[in-house]
Design a protein around this motif. Structure first.
Motif, PDB file in Angstrom:
ATOM      1  N   TYR A  76     -80.946 -19.615  44.096  1.00  0.00           N
ATOM      2  CA  TYR A  76     -79.739 -19.923  43.324  1.00  0.00           C
ATOM      3  C   TYR A  76     -78.583 -18.984  43.661  1.00  0.00           C
ATOM      4  O   TYR A  76     -77.505 -19.431  44.069  1.00  0.00           O
ATOM      5  N   LEU A  77     -78.788 -17.694  43.511  1.00  0.00           N
ATOM      6  CA  LEU A  77     -77.697 -16.729  43.643  1.00  0.00           C
ATOM      7  C   LEU A  77     -77.139 -16.653  45.058  1.00  0.00           C
ATOM      8  O   LEU A  77     -75.950 -16.390  45.245  1.00  0.00           O
ATOM      9  N   TYR A  78     -77.974 -16.896  46.061  1.00  0.00           N
ATOM     10  CA  TYR A  78     -77.486 -16.853  47.436  1.00  0.00           C
ATOM     11  C   TYR A  78     -76.558 -18.023  47.743  1.00  0.00           C
ATOM     12  O   TYR A  78     -75.939 -18.076  48.806  1.00  0.00           O
ATOM     13  N   GLY A  79     -76.459 -18.950  46.793  1.00  0.00           N
ATOM     14  CA  GLY A  79     -75.499 -20.044  46.939  1.00  0.00           C
ATOM     15  C   GLY A  79     -74.070 -19.540  46.953  1.00  0.00           C
ATOM     16  O   GLY A  79     -73.156 -20.252  47.387  1.00  0.00           O
ATOM     17  N   ILE A  80     -73.862 -18.310  46.488  1.00  0.00           N
ATOM     18  CA  ILE A  80     -72.517 -17.726  46.455  1.00  0.00           C
ATOM     19  C   ILE A  80     -71.942 -17.568  47.863  1.00  0.00           C
ATOM     20  O   ILE A  80     -70.737 -17.444  48.049  1.00  0.00           O
ATOM     21  N   ILE A 132     -74.699 -26.319  44.406  1.00  0.00           N
ATOM     22  CA  ILE A 132     -73.590 -26.588  43.483  1.00  0.00           C
ATOM     23  C   ILE A 132     -72.673 -25.370  43.412  1.00  0.00           C
ATOM     24  O   ILE A 132     -71.445 -25.491  43.456  1.00  0.00           O
ATOM     25  N   LEU A 133     -73.278 -24.196  43.296  1.00  0.00           N
ATOM     26  CA  LEU A 133     -72.502 -22.961  43.249  1.00  0.00           C
ATOM     27  C   LEU A 133     -71.689 -22.781  44.528  1.00  0.00           C
ATOM     28  O   LEU A 133     -70.506 -22.443  44.486  1.00  0.00           O
ATOM     29  N   GLY A 134     -72.318 -23.040  45.664  1.00  0.00           N
ATOM     30  CA  GLY A 134     -71.618 -22.920  46.938  1.00  0.00           C
ATOM     31  C   GLY A 134     -70.483 -23.908  47.077  1.00  0.00           C
ATOM     32  O   GLY A 134     -69.391 -23.569  47.549  1.00  0.00           O
ATOM     33  N   ALA A 135     -70.712 -25.144  46.630  1.00  0.00           N
ATOM     34  CA  ALA A 135     -69.682 -26.180  46.722  1.00  0.00           C
ATOM     35  C   ALA A 135     -68.485 -25.864  45.833  1.00  0.00           C
ATOM     36  O   ALA A 135     -67.342 -26.185  46.181  1.00  0.00           O
ATOM     37  N   GLY A 188     -71.389 -19.701  50.012  1.00  0.00           N
ATOM     38  CA  GLY A 188     -71.022 -21.058  50.431  1.00  0.00           C
ATOM     39  C   GLY A 188     -72.197 -21.997  50.573  1.00  0.00           C
ATOM     40  O   GLY A 188     -72.103 -23.007  51.266  1.00  0.00           O
ATOM     41  N   GLY A 189     -73.312 -21.678  49.936  1.00  0.00           N
ATOM     42  CA  GLY A 189     -74.498 -22.528  50.012  1.00  0.00           C
ATOM     43  C   GLY A 189     -75.401 -22.203  51.187  1.00  0.00           C
ATOM     44  O   GLY A 189     -76.568 -22.624  51.221  1.00  0.00           O
ATOM     45  N   LEU A 190     -74.898 -21.428  52.147  1.00  0.00           N
ATOM     46  CA  LEU A 190     -75.687 -21.109  53.345  1.00  0.00           C
ATOM     47  C   LEU A 190     -76.869 -20.200  53.009  1.00  0.00           C
ATOM     48  O   LEU A 190     -77.951 -20.326  53.590  1.00  0.00           O
TER      49      LEU A 190
END
Length: 325
Positions: free
Chosen positions: A174-178, A235-238, A180-182
């Protein structure tokens, strides 16, 4: 009416709606309903005359959020935690359902890559699990005990250790979505390849059936939770990369709030997976096959209903309620 004039005429009203949604202004249920009706009228106008405009996307998002605000206000007497899992999270899953699809597609692709990598490179499994683990598992297979690794340690000790480890993996997804989702995709890649390689390893040594009976007792909850955590990370990355009609800061705020709730929904399933792995999986080969299948398909039915069926039922009911305003 020109779009610029339409925006200028209604801008203050829309900003008022945003302030209500963000909790900066308090309104009673009747005032909220009035705001919603006016907003729906503006949305209908925009959809008719500016169908491809950003203002239409903005109003559609705003109307959905104010409707959820109305619904929350009407059920304040309910337990907050119950309403979160019963209503808010399923509706968010429905709203972001395409991200669930993306997560599953990536998960499937990466798992196939792991399976094929183990097929073409016989040493590939050792890259992830190490020589000691692989040799120990081979010894267990020779002793007709493919799930022997799950029988080590005490029940509670194993369960707590597994739960902690899985929660850490989920938090990373989840947190690594920060990034940009990569970051989410990278963690999903690691774990999916590991699963695919692990399954081929058992297939190669003639123990796939026994491994399936053991791994998927807890694996349904554990693996599905990973896919949902991946969904939350995407979702976070988007929200960072594609703010749409919002400022980037507001987009991230909304994205974080929504994705965190979805991530939170996986915690009970992760804990249950750890409990099953610590207390039940060790008996996978000795329990009746009927009990084994009941647990596997029972957990599968629960997870499918909550994330794939119930959100659509709830959204349909909400749309019917919306039409009454």
């Amino acid at each position: 009416m020109r779009e610029v004039a339409f925006i200028k005429q209604n801008k203050e009203k829309w900003l008022e709606v945003e302030r209500v949604i963000n909790g900066k202004v308090k309104k009673n249920p009747d005032e909220l309903s009035s705001l919603y009706i006016n907003l729906i009228n503006d949305l209908s106008f925009a959809q008719t005359y500016y169908p491809k405009s950003k203002v239409t996307v903005f109003l559609n998002n705003l109307s959905s959020r104010i409707f959820q605000k109305i619904y929350k206000t009407r059920r304040l007497e309910q337990n907050r935690l119950v309403s979160l899992f019963k209503t808010e999270i399923p509706l968010l899953v429905y709203q972001y359902r395409r991200f669930l699809l993306y997560s599953f597609l990536f998960f499937t692709l990466f798992t196939v890559i792991g399976f094929m990598s183990a097929y073409y490179d016989k040493e590939f499994v050792k890259v992830f699990f190490g020589d000691e683990y692989v040799n120990k598992t081979l010894e267990n297979i020779k002793n007709n005990n493919a799930v022997g690794v799950y029988q080590e340690g005490s029940n509670w000790g194993s369960a707590i250790s597994i739960i902690f480890n899985n929660l850490m993996v989920g938090a990373k997804l989840y947190l690594y979505g920060i990034f940009g989702g990569l970051g989410t995709l990278y963690v999903l890649l690691q774990n999916s390849i590991m699963l695919g390689a692990f399954q081929y390893f058992f297939h190669e040594h003639g123990a796939l059936k026994d491994s399936l009976k053991g791994i998927w007792l807890h694996g349904v909850f554990e693996i599905f939770a990973m896919a949902i955590e991946g969904m939350a990370g995407l979702i976070l990355g988007a929200s960072i990369l594609f703010p749409k009609s919002f400022s980037r800061l507001n987009s991230v705020k909304i994205g974080f709030q929504d994705s965190f709730k979805i991530f939170l929904s996986t915690v009970p399933f992760t804990i249950m997976a750890g409990m099953i792995e610590g207390f039940v999986t060790r008996y996978a080969l000795s329990m009746p096959i009927s009990v084994n299948l009941l647990i596997i398909f029972g957990t599968l039915a629960i997870i499918i209903f909550y994330y794939l069926v119930y959100p659509f039922i709830l959204a349909k009911n909400f749309n019917e309620i919306k039409s009454q305003f």
